[in-house]
Design a protein around this motif. Structure first.
Motif, PDB file in Angstrom:
ATOM      1  N   PHE A 295       0.810  -1.214   0.000  1.00 24.99           N
ATOM      2  CA  PHE A 295       0.000   0.000   0.000  1.00 24.99           C
ATOM      3  C   PHE A 295       0.850   1.273   0.000  1.00 24.99           C
ATOM      4  CE2 PHE A 295      -1.992   3.314   2.705  1.00 24.99           C
ATOM      5  CZ  PHE A 295      -3.025   3.680   1.868  1.00 24.99           C
ATOM      6  N   GLU A 296       1.831   1.330   0.885  1.00 28.16           N
ATOM      7  CA  GLU A 296       2.635   2.547   0.992  1.00 28.16           C
ATOM      8  C   GLU A 296       3.372   2.845  -0.312  1.00 28.16           C
ATOM      9  OE1 GLU A 296       2.292   0.734   5.109  1.00 28.16           O
ATOM     10  OE2 GLU A 296       2.568   0.028   3.058  1.00 28.16           O
ATOM     11  N   THR A 297       3.943   1.805  -0.900  1.00 25.56           N
ATOM     12  CA  THR A 297       4.699   1.988  -2.136  1.00 25.56           C
ATOM     13  C   THR A 297       3.817   2.539  -3.236  1.00 25.56           C
ATOM     14  OG1 THR A 297       6.274   0.232  -1.612  1.00 25.56           O
ATOM     15  CG2 THR A 297       6.006   0.794  -3.935  1.00 25.56           C
ATOM     16  N   TRP A 298       2.624   1.942  -3.384  1.00 26.85           N
ATOM     17  CA  TRP A 298       1.777   2.367  -4.504  1.00 26.85           C
ATOM     18  C   TRP A 298       1.044   3.667  -4.220  1.00 26.85           C
ATOM     19  CZ3 TRP A 298       3.214   1.068  -8.909  1.00 26.85           C
ATOM     20  CH2 TRP A 298       3.884  -0.138  -9.098  1.00 26.85           C
ATOM     21  N   ASN A 324      -1.975   5.212  10.085  1.00 24.11           N
ATOM     22  CA  ASN A 324      -0.632   4.854  10.518  1.00 24.11           C
ATOM     23  C   ASN A 324       0.202   4.399   9.330  1.00 24.11           C
ATOM     24  OD1 ASN A 324       1.491   2.819  11.688  1.00 24.11           O
ATOM     25  ND2 ASN A 324       0.816   4.046  13.434  1.00 24.11           N
ATOM     26  N   ARG A 325      -0.404   3.662   8.419  1.00 24.52           N
ATOM     27  CA  ARG A 325       0.308   3.215   7.225  1.00 24.52           C
ATOM     28  C   ARG A 325       0.631   4.394   6.307  1.00 24.52           C
ATOM     29  NH1 ARG A 325      -1.339  -2.621   4.839  1.00 24.52           N
ATOM     30  NH2 ARG A 325       0.590  -2.095   3.722  1.00 24.52           N
ATOM     31  N   VAL A 326      -0.311   5.301   6.164  1.00 22.80           N
ATOM     32  CA  VAL A 326      -0.055   6.495   5.340  1.00 22.80           C
ATOM     33  C   VAL A 326       1.125   7.282   5.899  1.00 22.80           C
ATOM     34  CG1 VAL A 326      -1.020   8.729   4.648  1.00 22.80           C
ATOM     35  CG2 VAL A 326      -2.417   6.665   4.470  1.00 22.80           C
ATOM     36  N   SER A 327       1.216   7.336   7.223  1.00 26.17           N
ATOM     37  CA  SER A 327       2.282   8.115   7.864  1.00 26.17           C
ATOM     38  C   SER A 327       3.664   7.519   7.631  1.00 26.17           C
ATOM     39  CB  SER A 327       2.028   8.215   9.374  1.00 26.17           C
ATOM     40  OG  SER A 327       2.337   6.993  10.041  1.00 26.17           O
ATOM     41  N   LYS A 328       3.741   6.241   7.268  1.00 28.89           N
ATOM     42  CA  LYS A 328       5.050   5.619   7.037  1.00 28.89           C
ATOM     43  C   LYS A 328       5.816   6.351   5.944  1.00 28.89           C
ATOM     44  CE  LYS A 328       4.006   2.082   9.775  1.00 28.89           C
ATOM     45  NZ  LYS A 328       4.446   2.017  11.164  1.00 28.89           N
ATOM     46  N   ILE A 329       5.085   6.981   5.007  1.00 33.28           N
ATOM     47  CA  ILE A 329       5.748   7.730   3.940  1.00 33.28           C
ATOM     48  C   ILE A 329       5.487   9.232   4.055  1.00 33.28           C
ATOM     49  CG2 ILE A 329       5.754   5.736   2.386  1.00 33.28           C
ATOM     50  CD1 ILE A 329       3.456   7.114   0.833  1.00 33.28           C
ATOM     51  N   GLY A 330       4.981   9.664   5.208  1.00 36.70           N
ATOM     52  CA  GLY A 330       4.825  11.091   5.447  1.00 36.70           C
ATOM     53  C   GLY A 330       3.672  11.746   4.720  1.00 36.70           C
ATOM     54  N   TYR A 331       2.683  10.947   4.293  1.00 31.01           N
ATOM     55  CA  TYR A 331       1.558  11.502   3.532  1.00 31.01           C
ATOM     56  C   TYR A 331       0.370  11.880   4.411  1.00 31.01           C
ATOM     57  CZ  TYR A 331       3.076  10.815  -1.360  1.00 31.01           C
ATOM     58  OH  TYR A 331       3.696  10.920  -2.585  1.00 31.01           O
ATOM     59  N   GLU A 332       0.474  11.716   5.735  1.00 31.00           N
ATOM     60  CA  GLU A 332      -0.676  12.016   6.598  1.00 31.00           C
ATOM     61  C   GLU A 332      -1.096  13.480   6.508  1.00 31.00           C
ATOM     62  OE1 GLU A 332       2.885  13.074   8.954  1.00 31.00           O
ATOM     63  OE2 GLU A 332       2.359  11.355   7.698  1.00 31.00           O
ATOM     64  N   THR A 333      -0.173  14.379   6.203  1.00 35.74           N
ATOM     65  CA  THR A 333      -0.514  15.806   6.092  1.00 35.74           C
ATOM     66  C   THR A 333      -1.335  16.091   4.841  1.00 35.74           C
ATOM     67  OG1 THR A 333       1.578  16.273   4.951  1.00 35.74           O
ATOM     68  CG2 THR A 333       1.555  16.511   7.353  1.00 35.74           C
ATOM     69  N   GLN A 334      -1.390  15.156   3.919  1.00 32.87           N
ATOM     70  CA  GLN A 334      -2.141  15.346   2.671  1.00 32.87           C
ATOM     71  C   GLN A 334      -3.564  14.812   2.757  1.00 32.87           C
ATOM     72  OE1 GLN A 334       2.007  14.223   0.486  1.00 32.87           O
ATOM     73  NE2 GLN A 334       0.186  13.757  -0.689  1.00 32.87           N
ATOM     74  N   VAL A 335      -3.860  14.060   3.836  1.00 34.60           N
ATOM     75  CA  VAL A 335      -5.190  13.460   3.968  1.00 34.60           C
ATOM     76  C   VAL A 335      -6.177  14.519   4.464  1.00 34.60           C
ATOM     77  CG1 VAL A 335      -6.558  11.645   5.043  1.00 34.60           C
ATOM     78  CG2 VAL A 335      -4.165  11.222   4.466  1.00 34.60           C
ATOM     79  N   LYS A 336      -7.168  14.836   3.640  1.00 33.43           N
ATOM     80  CA  LYS A 336      -8.185  15.824   4.032  1.00 33.43           C
ATOM     81  C   LYS A 336      -9.104  15.253   5.108  1.00 33.43           C
ATOM     82  CE  LYS A 336      -9.877  16.543  -0.090  1.00 33.43           C
ATOM     83  NZ  LYS A 336     -10.681  17.117  -1.208  1.00 33.43           N
ATOM     84  N   GLU A 337      -9.480  13.985   4.938  1.00 34.31           N
ATOM     85  CA  GLU A 337     -10.375  13.323   5.878  1.00 34.31           C
ATOM     86  C   GLU A 337     -10.394  11.830   5.567  1.00 34.31           C
ATOM     87  OE1 GLU A 337     -14.176  15.070   5.275  1.00 34.31           O
ATOM     88  OE2 GLU A 337     -14.262  14.548   3.159  1.00 34.31           O
ATOM     89  N   VAL A 338     -10.855  11.059   6.538  1.00 31.94           N
ATOM     90  CA  VAL A 338     -11.093   9.634   6.346  1.00 31.94           C
ATOM     91  C   VAL A 338     -12.597   9.419   6.435  1.00 31.94           C
ATOM     92  CG1 VAL A 338     -10.596   7.300   7.149  1.00 31.94           C
ATOM     93  CG2 VAL A 338      -8.885   9.095   7.442  1.00 31.94           C
ATOM     94  N   ILE A 339     -13.166   8.704   5.469  1.00 30.37           N
ATOM     95  CA  ILE A 339     -14.618   8.534   5.445  1.00 30.37           C
ATOM     96  C   ILE A 339     -14.997   7.069   5.238  1.00 30.37           C
ATOM     97  CG2 ILE A 339     -14.942  10.867   4.515  1.00 30.37           C
ATOM     98  CD1 ILE A 339     -15.623   9.584   1.801  1.00 30.37           C
ATOM     99  N   THR A 340     -16.208   6.742   5.648  1.00 32.89           N
ATOM    100  CA  THR A 340     -16.833   5.482   5.266  1.00 32.89           C
ATOM    101  C   THR A 340     -17.994   5.822   4.343  1.00 32.89           C
ATOM    102  OG1 THR A 340     -18.230   5.572   7.244  1.00 32.89           O
ATOM    103  CG2 THR A 340     -16.222   4.248   7.369  1.00 32.89           C
ATOM    104  N   LEU A 341     -18.471   4.826   3.600  1.00 30.53           N
ATOM    105  CA  LEU A 341     -19.515   5.062   2.610  1.00 30.53           C
ATOM    106  C   LEU A 341     -20.870   4.622   3.142  1.00 30.53           C
ATOM    107  CD1 LEU A 341     -17.653   3.864  -0.609  1.00 30.53           C
ATOM    108  CD2 LEU A 341     -17.749   6.155   0.377  1.00 30.53           C
ATOM    109  N   GLU A 342     -21.821   5.545   3.128  1.00 29.08           N
ATOM    110  CA  GLU A 342     -23.178   5.252   3.591  1.00 29.08           C
ATOM    111  C   GLU A 342     -24.171   5.157   2.438  1.00 29.08           C
ATOM    112  OE1 GLU A 342     -23.987   4.856   7.015  1.00 29.08           O
ATOM    113  OE2 GLU A 342     -21.813   4.671   7.004  1.00 29.08           O
ATOM    114  N   ASN A 343     -23.838   5.753   1.329  1.00 25.63           N
ATOM    115  CA  ASN A 343     -24.760   5.835   0.197  1.00 25.63           C
ATOM    116  C   ASN A 343     -24.847   4.492  -0.524  1.00 25.63           C
ATOM    117  OD1 ASN A 343     -26.227   6.470  -2.077  1.00 25.63           O
ATOM    118  ND2 ASN A 343     -25.085   8.329  -2.543  1.00 25.63           N
TER     119      ASN A 343
END
Length: 442
Positions: A295-298, A324-343
């Motif tokens: 995941f991190e690589t791709w 936590n996985r996103v943070s392994k490559i320092g991309y956590e600052t780029q995440v606007k939000e984490v969501i689940t799908l209800e629709n």
């Protein structure tokens, strides 16, 4: 001397703890320091040193956080030009750790500022080689042309690596245990062994880089056929040179919500089967729930540094894990939000008629998204067109759209991402993911 090897499998990364007489040193620690703290506590040891063999390109290190939280001194080569508090650790410098001695060797080649660390305890020798010497290979020399304090052309670094392999380890004994920073699956080399350690004597016998050869022969081998360079590599070098923000506050800033929509770039980390049953328009499916998922690589190959995106997870319980996985490559600052799908009115991916595809492959445009090094070993379909996944967002516009498109990789993981990218960018063309059915055509 107690040595503990920690492995982060998705990035094939090894980090290390060394303990002697109640003092502990860490080498090349990953972003989350929790496991190191637990190990120190279990052994009633105090972390007194953190050593960086070089500013890593493929993961973000926790060296600065560990320094802030434990008071440990950070050591690295002065050539690194680090922006955080540190002490120089170059040839001629020795660190006392309990009853053992840690000595530095300047071993440029993967980067100009690479060091190896020699730990001696009586007659026992351990050699921590960072990304210089791997088991069966050496580090690639083409990552520092555009990143880091010291930039160097790949040819210059290849020449440095030749000198390193010819001279730097010569005085060390054959029974020295070699502990590298990476194993098979890392993009920091091209032919890494599955073995997690070796002896210097064994590497002298079997590692191609130790064999007698001319500088020209060595350089030709090391420069040929290296893997692609993900977008995030230079970004991580720069983060590691500065020192990353502490992990917990960085992750706590990312909001979570249940939502029916999102705008901009969307990265859906659910498994491919659930993604195909229903997803938001324009989502890219980079699966990230299994430890075997790269995941991190791709993520870092498909999404550019500083490019904002929304993460889609199956359940709220997945949010902390994937961040936590996103943070392994320092991309956590780029995440606007984490969501689940209800629709329930989500888009479904088209399902390939495998029988028709087998009988009439000429009716489809077949897109092979494997890496160039894989393509060099042969195609699965003679008429497939090659668009490696790491560049697919850019090259999609060059893919013909007069026929339905079938996307494949080598095993199915990457084709889920590739087909979703083409769904996003070629909206009026049927896109099919061959997925694991590729195994029927090998």
């Amino acid at each position: 001397m107690i040595i503990k090897q920690f492995e982060y499998k998705p990035l094939a990364h090894y980090s290390y703890a060394i303990i002697s007489n109640g003092e502990m040193a860490l080498i090349d620690p990953e972003r989350d320091p929790k496991a190191y703290y637990e190990f120190a506590k279990a052994h009633k040891a105090k972390i007194t040193a953190v050593i960086e063999t070089h500013p890593h390109a493929d993961f973000v290190s926790s060296h600065l956080q560990i320094h802030k939280e434990t008071g440990a001194t950070i050591y690295n080569s002065e050539k690194l030009g680090a922006d955080y508090p540190h002490k120089s650790f170059d040839e001629g410098v020795s660190i006392s750790l309990g009853d053992i001695s840690l000595n530095a060797l300047n071993t440029p080649g993967h980067s100009p500022d690479s060091i190896s660390i020699v730990a001696t305890d009586g007659t026992k020798t351990a050699l921590f080689t960072g990304d210089t010497l791997f088991i069966g290979d050496v580090g690639r020399p083409d990552l520092r042309e555009k990143a880091g304090n010291m930039k160097a052309k790949r040819e210059a670094l290849a020449e440095m690596m030749y000198t390193t392999m010819q001279t730097k380890y010569n005085k060390l004994p054959d029974d020295a245990i070699v502990y590298p920073a990476h194993g098979a699956g890392s993009l920091c080399g091209k032919n890494l062994s599955d073995a997690a350690s070796s002896t210097l004597g064994e590497e002298r016998k079997s590692n191609w880089a130790f064999k007698e050869q001319s500088k020209q022969e060595f350089m030709a081998t090391i420069l040929d056929g290296q893997p692609f360079i993900p977008l995030y590599f230079g970004f991580n070098v720069d983060i590691n040179k500065k020192g990353a923000e502490s992990l917990t506050p960085a992750l706590q800033r990312v909001p979570f919500r249940k939502e029916e929509s999102a705008t901009g770039l969307i990265v859906d980390i659910r498994d491919a089967a659930n993604f195909k049953k229903g997803h938001l328009l324009g989502s890219i499916n980079i699966q990230g729930l299994s430890e075997t998922d790269k995941f991190e690589t791709w993520l870092g190959a498909i999404v550019a540094p500083n490019e904002a995106f929304t993460l889609v997870v199956a359940e709220e319980e997945n949010a902390a894990y994937v961040l936590n996985r996103v943070s392994k490559i320092g991309y956590e600052t780029q995440v606007k939000e984490v969501i689940t799908l209800e629709n329930e009115q989500l888009l479904k991916s088209k399902e390939l008629d495998l029988h028709d595809f087998k009988q009439n492959p000429e009716k489809y445009t077949i897109v092979d998204i494997r890496n160039e090094s894989e393509i060099a070993d042969g195609k699965f379909f003679e008429n497939a067109i090659v668009h490696p996944l790491n560049d697919l967002r850019n090259s999609a516009k060059n893919i013909p759209t007069d026929k339905p498109i079938v996307v494949h990789c080598a095993g199915g993981y990457r084709s889920a991402a590739g087909s979703s990218i083409l769904e996003r960018q070629l909206k009026n063309t049927p896109i099919f993911d061959l997925s694991e059915a590729i195994n029927n055509f090998k």
